[in-house]
Motif scaffolding. Structure first.
Motif, PDB file in Angstrom:
ATOM      1  N   ASN A  41       0.741  -1.212  -0.026  1.00  0.00           N
ATOM      2  CA  ASN A  41      -0.030   0.039  -0.115  1.00  0.00           C
ATOM      3  C   ASN A  41       0.798   1.326  -0.002  1.00  0.00           C
ATOM      4  OD1 ASN A  41      -2.629   1.251  -0.222  1.00  0.00           O
ATOM      5  ND2 ASN A  41      -2.648   1.545   2.050  1.00  0.00           N
ATOM      6  N   ILE A  42       1.871   1.285  -0.844  1.00  0.00           N
ATOM      7  CA  ILE A  42       2.973   2.452  -0.834  1.00  0.00           C
ATOM      8  C   ILE A  42       3.092   2.480  -2.498  1.00  0.00           C
ATOM      9  CG2 ILE A  42       3.897   2.479   1.421  1.00  0.00           C
ATOM     10  CD1 ILE A  42       6.274   1.033   0.065  1.00  0.00           C
ATOM     11  N   SER A  43       3.566   3.825  -2.673  1.00  0.00           N
ATOM     12  CA  SER A  43       3.788   3.808  -4.363  1.00  0.00           C
ATOM     13  C   SER A  43       5.363   3.185  -4.547  1.00  0.00           C
ATOM     14  CB  SER A  43       4.270   5.366  -4.615  1.00  0.00           C
ATOM     15  OG  SER A  43       5.210   5.886  -4.194  1.00  0.00           O
ATOM     16  N   ALA A  44       5.306   2.997  -5.989  1.00  0.00           N
ATOM     17  CA  ALA A  44       6.720   2.526  -6.355  1.00  0.00           C
ATOM     18  C   ALA A  44       7.921   3.206  -6.102  1.00  0.00           C
ATOM     19  CB  ALA A  44       6.470   2.029  -7.892  1.00  0.00           C
ATOM     20  N   SER A  45       7.754   4.563  -6.392  1.00  0.00           N
ATOM     21  CA  SER A  45       8.726   5.450  -6.100  1.00  0.00           C
ATOM     22  C   SER A  45       9.195   5.435  -4.486  1.00  0.00           C
ATOM     23  CB  SER A  45       8.399   6.807  -6.507  1.00  0.00           C
ATOM     24  OG  SER A  45       7.290   7.552  -5.729  1.00  0.00           O
ATOM     25  N   THR A  46       8.334   5.231  -3.669  1.00  0.00           N
ATOM     26  CA  THR A  46       8.330   5.292  -2.263  1.00  0.00           C
ATOM     27  C   THR A  46       9.046   4.061  -2.074  1.00  0.00           C
ATOM     28  OG1 THR A  46       6.414   6.629  -1.508  1.00  0.00           O
ATOM     29  CG2 THR A  46       7.347   5.128   0.058  1.00  0.00           C
ATOM     30  N   LEU A  47       8.800   2.846  -2.467  1.00  0.00           N
ATOM     31  CA  LEU A  47       9.201   1.440  -2.450  1.00  0.00           C
ATOM     32  C   LEU A  47      10.581   1.604  -2.816  1.00  0.00           C
ATOM     33  CD1 LEU A  47       9.122  -1.528  -1.619  1.00  0.00           C
ATOM     34  CD2 LEU A  47       8.041  -2.129  -3.874  1.00  0.00           C
ATOM     35  N   SER A  48      11.003   2.128  -3.629  1.00  0.00           N
ATOM     36  CA  SER A  48      12.272   2.282  -4.299  1.00  0.00           C
ATOM     37  C   SER A  48      13.414   2.803  -3.317  1.00  0.00           C
ATOM     38  CB  SER A  48      12.398   3.070  -5.807  1.00  0.00           C
ATOM     39  OG  SER A  48      13.590   3.225  -6.308  1.00  0.00           O
ATOM     40  N   ARG A  49      12.924   3.928  -2.755  1.00  0.00           N
ATOM     41  CA  ARG A  49      13.727   4.541  -1.810  1.00  0.00           C
ATOM     42  C   ARG A  49      13.920   3.865  -0.666  1.00  0.00           C
ATOM     43  NH1 ARG A  49      10.458   8.984  -3.635  1.00  0.00           N
ATOM     44  NH2 ARG A  49       9.131   8.804  -2.013  1.00  0.00           N
ATOM     45  N   LYS A  50      12.893   2.958  -0.024  1.00  0.00           N
ATOM     46  CA  LYS A  50      13.113   2.344   1.008  1.00  0.00           C
ATOM     47  C   LYS A  50      13.960   0.905   0.743  1.00  0.00           C
ATOM     48  CE  LYS A  50       8.798   3.349   3.336  1.00  0.00           C
ATOM     49  NZ  LYS A  50       9.796   4.075   4.512  1.00  0.00           N
ATOM     50  N   ILE A  51      14.149   0.687  -0.526  1.00  0.00           N
ATOM     51  CA  ILE A  51      14.789  -0.398  -0.889  1.00  0.00           C
ATOM     52  C   ILE A  51      16.612   0.234  -0.821  1.00  0.00           C
ATOM     53  CG2 ILE A  51      15.642  -1.774  -2.872  1.00  0.00           C
ATOM     54  CD1 ILE A  51      12.852  -1.925  -3.784  1.00  0.00           C
ATOM     55  N   LYS A  52      16.807   1.239  -1.180  1.00  0.00           N
ATOM     56  CA  LYS A  52      17.958   1.921  -1.133  1.00  0.00           C
ATOM     57  C   LYS A  52      18.243   2.129   0.394  1.00  0.00           C
ATOM     58  CE  LYS A  52      17.703   4.312  -5.657  1.00  0.00           C
ATOM     59  NZ  LYS A  52      17.495   5.436  -6.569  1.00  0.00           N
ATOM     60  N   GLN A  53      17.419   2.546   1.229  1.00  0.00           N
ATOM     61  CA  GLN A  53      17.488   3.071   2.463  1.00  0.00           C
ATOM     62  C   GLN A  53      17.995   1.817   3.432  1.00  0.00           C
ATOM     63  OE1 GLN A  53      13.989   4.578   4.378  1.00  0.00           O
ATOM     64  NE2 GLN A  53      14.900   4.320   6.571  1.00  0.00           N
ATOM     65  N   TYR A  54      17.454   0.585   3.027  1.00  0.00           N
ATOM     66  CA  TYR A  54      17.854  -0.620   3.834  1.00  0.00           C
ATOM     67  C   TYR A  54      18.809  -1.687   2.971  1.00  0.00           C
ATOM     68  CZ  TYR A  54      13.652   0.539   6.643  1.00  0.00           C
ATOM     69  OH  TYR A  54      12.734   1.111   7.419  1.00  0.00           O
ATOM     70  N   ASP A  55      19.095  -1.035   1.675  1.00  0.00           N
ATOM     71  CA  ASP A  55      20.183  -1.790   0.916  1.00  0.00           C
ATOM     72  C   ASP A  55      19.764  -3.145   0.746  1.00  0.00           C
ATOM     73  OD1 ASP A  55      22.364  -2.007  -0.429  1.00  0.00           O
ATOM     74  OD2 ASP A  55      23.598  -2.645   1.248  1.00  0.00           O
ATOM     75  N   ILE A  56      18.507  -3.292   0.330  1.00  0.00           N
ATOM     76  CA  ILE A  56      17.805  -4.445   0.095  1.00  0.00           C
ATOM     77  C   ILE A  56      18.350  -5.340  -1.273  1.00  0.00           C
ATOM     78  CG2 ILE A  56      15.489  -5.872  -0.296  1.00  0.00           C
ATOM     79  CD1 ILE A  56      14.346  -3.780   1.689  1.00  0.00           C
ATOM     80  N   ASP A  57      18.929  -6.352  -1.121  1.00  0.00           N
ATOM     81  CA  ASP A  57      19.120  -7.122  -2.695  1.00  0.00           C
ATOM     82  C   ASP A  57      17.863  -8.068  -2.728  1.00  0.00           C
ATOM     83  OD1 ASP A  57      20.632  -7.578  -4.650  1.00  0.00           O
ATOM     84  OD2 ASP A  57      21.964  -9.320  -3.606  1.00  0.00           O
ATOM     85  N   TYR A  58      17.501  -7.941  -4.058  1.00  0.00           N
ATOM     86  CA  TYR A  58      16.630  -9.137  -4.683  1.00  0.00           C
ATOM     87  C   TYR A  58      16.992  -9.375  -6.164  1.00  0.00           C
ATOM     88  CZ  TYR A  58      14.339  -4.892  -6.729  1.00  0.00           C
ATOM     89  OH  TYR A  58      14.031  -3.865  -7.458  1.00  0.00           O
ATOM     90  N   PRO A  59      16.444 -10.492  -6.616  1.00  0.00           N
ATOM     91  CA  PRO A  59      16.776 -11.069  -7.685  1.00  0.00           C
ATOM     92  C   PRO A  59      16.623 -10.123  -8.972  1.00  0.00           C
ATOM     93  CG  PRO A  59      15.557 -12.752  -6.682  1.00  0.00           C
ATOM     94  CD  PRO A  59      15.699 -11.318  -5.744  1.00  0.00           C
ATOM     95  N   ARG A  60      15.546  -9.210  -9.171  1.00  0.00           N
ATOM     96  CA  ARG A  60      15.363  -8.410 -10.255  1.00  0.00           C
ATOM     97  C   ARG A  60      15.952  -7.026  -9.810  1.00  0.00           C
ATOM     98  NH1 ARG A  60      11.319 -12.030  -9.696  1.00  0.00           N
ATOM     99  NH2 ARG A  60      10.451 -10.451  -8.007  1.00  0.00           N
ATOM    100  N   LYS A  61      16.681  -6.824  -8.945  1.00  0.00           N
ATOM    101  CA  LYS A  61      17.425  -5.455  -8.400  1.00  0.00           C
ATOM    102  C   LYS A  61      17.846  -4.779  -9.703  1.00  0.00           C
ATOM    103  CE  LYS A  61      19.896  -2.831  -5.284  1.00  0.00           C
ATOM    104  NZ  LYS A  61      20.655  -2.935  -3.870  1.00  0.00           N
ATOM    105  N   ASN A  62      18.697  -5.703 -10.397  1.00  0.00           N
ATOM    106  CA  ASN A  62      19.396  -5.186 -11.782  1.00  0.00           C
ATOM    107  C   ASN A  62      18.829  -5.374 -12.976  1.00  0.00           C
ATOM    108  OD1 ASN A  62      21.560  -4.498  -9.744  1.00  0.00           O
ATOM    109  ND2 ASN A  62      22.459  -6.585  -9.832  1.00  0.00           N
ATOM    110  N   SER A  63      17.579  -5.628 -12.969  1.00  0.00           N
ATOM    111  CA  SER A  63      16.858  -5.821 -14.334  1.00  0.00           C
ATOM    112  C   SER A  63      15.462  -5.437 -14.152  1.00  0.00           C
ATOM    113  CB  SER A  63      16.946  -7.364 -14.744  1.00  0.00           C
ATOM    114  OG  SER A  63      16.236  -8.227 -13.661  1.00  0.00           O
ATOM    115  N   LEU A  64      15.366  -4.127 -13.781  1.00  0.00           N
ATOM    116  CA  LEU A  64      14.103  -3.516 -13.504  1.00  0.00           C
ATOM    117  C   LEU A  64      13.331  -3.403 -14.946  1.00  0.00           C
ATOM    118  CD1 LEU A  64      14.719  -0.611 -11.087  1.00  0.00           C
ATOM    119  CD2 LEU A  64      13.751  -2.905 -10.431  1.00  0.00           C
ATOM    120  N   SER A  65      12.024  -3.602 -14.533  1.00  0.00           N
ATOM    121  CA  SER A  65      11.280  -3.455 -16.123  1.00  0.00           C
ATOM    122  C   SER A  65      11.225  -1.927 -16.615  1.00  0.00           C
ATOM    123  CB  SER A  65       9.786  -3.964 -15.734  1.00  0.00           C
ATOM    124  OG  SER A  65       9.161  -2.813 -14.963  1.00  0.00           O
ATOM    125  N   LYS A  66      10.772  -1.687 -17.649  1.00  0.00           N
ATOM    126  CA  LYS A  66      10.792  -0.333 -18.302  1.00  0.00           C
ATOM    127  C   LYS A  66       9.944   0.369 -17.374  1.00  0.00           C
ATOM    128  CE  LYS A  66       9.677   2.073 -22.448  1.00  0.00           C
ATOM    129  NZ  LYS A  66       9.072   2.106 -23.816  1.00  0.00           N
TER     130      LYS A  66
END
Length: 511
Positions: free
Chosen positions: A480-505
């Motif tokens: 229940n958050i926006s994709a841009s907010t999620l992106s910032r939190k991924i950077k904040q917590y340095d979360i690694d996930y399989p598709r991190k380096n292959s984001l969709s268009k």
């Protein structure tokens, strides 16, 4: 004259046409066409004429696609051709380059229209009035729209349009003019701190006098705004107000810029000579901004001009009498410069008749909330947004040290307005990312065990949502958050996930 010759030629053909029992002499008719073509192509260059008139010309096709603007358009509005050429007018308006104008009204009504327009490539923005005219093809269908315009400052010289202007002007609310035009704001010294109130009271007392004023304060604190208010409240507010940034002009050119020069004064000089900024400011006000950066030899000449109330052009022999009110501004400690021998003491005392020192923003945090409201309102209007700050976010801004002062606050609020979703309160993560490196250590609460636990839980929830989703948009919906907010939190917590380096268009566009 050539039109009369064409008419005479046409009458001659018509007479021969009647004499020959209404039989057209094709040879004479072709001669007339060639005659017209030769004059229209060689005697009149309509593009050159339109490019050299003072009135702005703005031409689009029937769909509002910009085909042409003349040279005066940029001069009158501050909008460059590259900002508008080969673009659709609705897109230009949505970007906030200008609002209003006649183009879309003509397209909708297919009639001649009169509208006001405001452009936002200058500070303050410029308002002008526009007249749009439709052009139709042989079938009676709209082909092009031609809009001519002039700045509002020229209205008094255009009495024929004055009545129509007043009618249109009534449709503009006082609020929209207040937001769009700083010059209409009765007081640009925004805030309610005791320090700012003291400055405002001093400005009201000294502005009507002829005394020289020295405004000091850190860079970005608002020295030029104070100078503007002094000029606005002075008895010379209908006379020239010339501003000179002494640090922006090379030292070897500053003397000629200030005092001007006569013809032949030096190699490369204008053959007609040039009027200096002192002459341009005569009978008005001259602001010497960044005066502490001026070379010592030039300081002596400035002092002489102030004392003698006259100036002499470079290469000239005749003194020019002056009647100027001087305002100086600097972010330097001039007293220290005087002690070091880098600034003339006599010039310092000439300028230091009325000192006004503006405290840095970090020493008057009570002004930050009002400044935020002012700039957010302005940028929301400019960029068609609805961004707002919560009370806690304003308190966060009050804890920041503001090394760039009000100018830095303005720039941050503009950035936040542009990057916000536009319909809700600002995401606090974005604000913290901008300020976290500059907030003093004791201004932010230390992280408690509870805080760490909440952060760990948030990180786990994000990792779980990412594992169940194909992209950031899906994960954001689960959380229940926006994709841009999620992106910032991924950077904040340095979360690694399989598709991190292959984001969709879509993810890239969203971020």
């Amino acid at each position: 004259m050539w039109i009369k010759e064409i008419k005479d030629k046409a009458h001659k053909i018509f007479d021969e046409y009647q004499k020959n029992n209404n039989v057209l002499d094709e040879k004479n008719f072709k001669e007339l066409l060639e005659y017209i073509d030769s004059y229209s192509e060689t005697n009149i260059d309509f593009k050159e004429i339109v490019d050299n008139i003072d009135e702005s010309v703005f031409i689009t096709d029937k769909d509002g696609f910009v085909l042409y603007v003349n040279q005066a358009y940029s001069q009158n509005t501050g909008v460059l051709p590259s900002d508008v050429m080969h673009r659709y007018v609705p897109d230009i308006i949505a970007e906030g380059i200008f609002t209003g104008g006649s183009t879309m009204a003509v397209i909708e009504t297919q009639k001649k229209c009169f509208r006001l327009s405001t452009t936002y490539r200058t500070d303050p923005p410029r308002m002008g009035y526009t007249i749009g005219v439709p052009l139709f093809d042989s079938k009676g269908e709209l082909k092009q729209v031609v809009v001519s315009s002039r700045p509002i400052l020229t209205l008094t010289a255009l009495k024929d349009d004055y009545t129509r202007f007043l009618t249109e002007a009534k449709n503009y609310t006082s609020d929209s003019i207040k937001i769009s035009d700083f010059s209409s704001t009765p007081n640009r010294l925004i805030g309610s701190s005791p320090e700012l109130k003291a400055i405002w009271n001093l400005v009201k007392r000294v502005a009507p006098t002829e005394a020289s004023i020295l405004i000091t304060g850190e860079s970005g604190v608002g020295k030029e705004v104070v100078a503007d208010e002094i000029f606005r409240m002075s008895s010379r507010n209908d006379k020239p107000f010339i501003k000179v940034n002494c640090a922006a002009i090379p030292a070897n050119l500053l003397e000629s810029e200030l005092f001007g020069y006569d013809r032949g004064a030096f190699s490369g000089a204008n053959t007609q000579g040039k009027k200096g900024l002192f002459e341009m400011a005569n009978n008005g006000t001259l602001l010497l901004d960044e005066v502490g950066e001026m070379q010592l030899d030039l300081q002596a000449k400035i002092l002489r001009a102030i004392q003698n109330k006259e100036v002499q052009r470079i290469g000239g022999t005749k003194p020019i009498p002056l009647n100027i009110r001087f305002i100086a501004a600097t972010n330097c400690n001039l007293k220290q410069k005087v002690a070091e021998g880098k600034f003339r003491q006599d010039l310092y005392f000439r300028l230091h008749v009325i000192p006004i020192d503006i405290p840095p923003l970090r020493k008057r945090p009570a002004d930050i909330s009002a400044l935020c409201d002012f700039y957010i309102s302005y940028f929301n209007e400019k960029y068609h947004k609805e961004m707002s700050l919560s009370d806690s976010q304003k308190r966060l801004l009050e804890k920041y040290n503001w090394p760039g002062n009000v100018r830095e606050l303005e720039n941050i609020l503009e950035y936040l307005t542009i990057c916000s979703s536009g319909v809700e309160e600002l995401d606090e993560c974005m604000l913290r990312e901008l300020l976290c490196d500059n907030i003093s250590d004791n201004s932010m609460p230390t992280e408690t065990n509870l805080g760490r636990s909440i952060s760990n839980l948030e990180k786990e929830l994000i990792e779980d949502a990412l594992a169940k989703s194909n992209n950031l948009r899906q994960a954001g919906k689960l959380l229940n958050i926006s994709a841009s907010t999620l992106s910032r939190k991924i950077k904040q917590y340095d979360i690694d996930y399989p598709r991190k380096n292959s984001l969709s268009k879509h993810d890239l566009e969203t971020i």
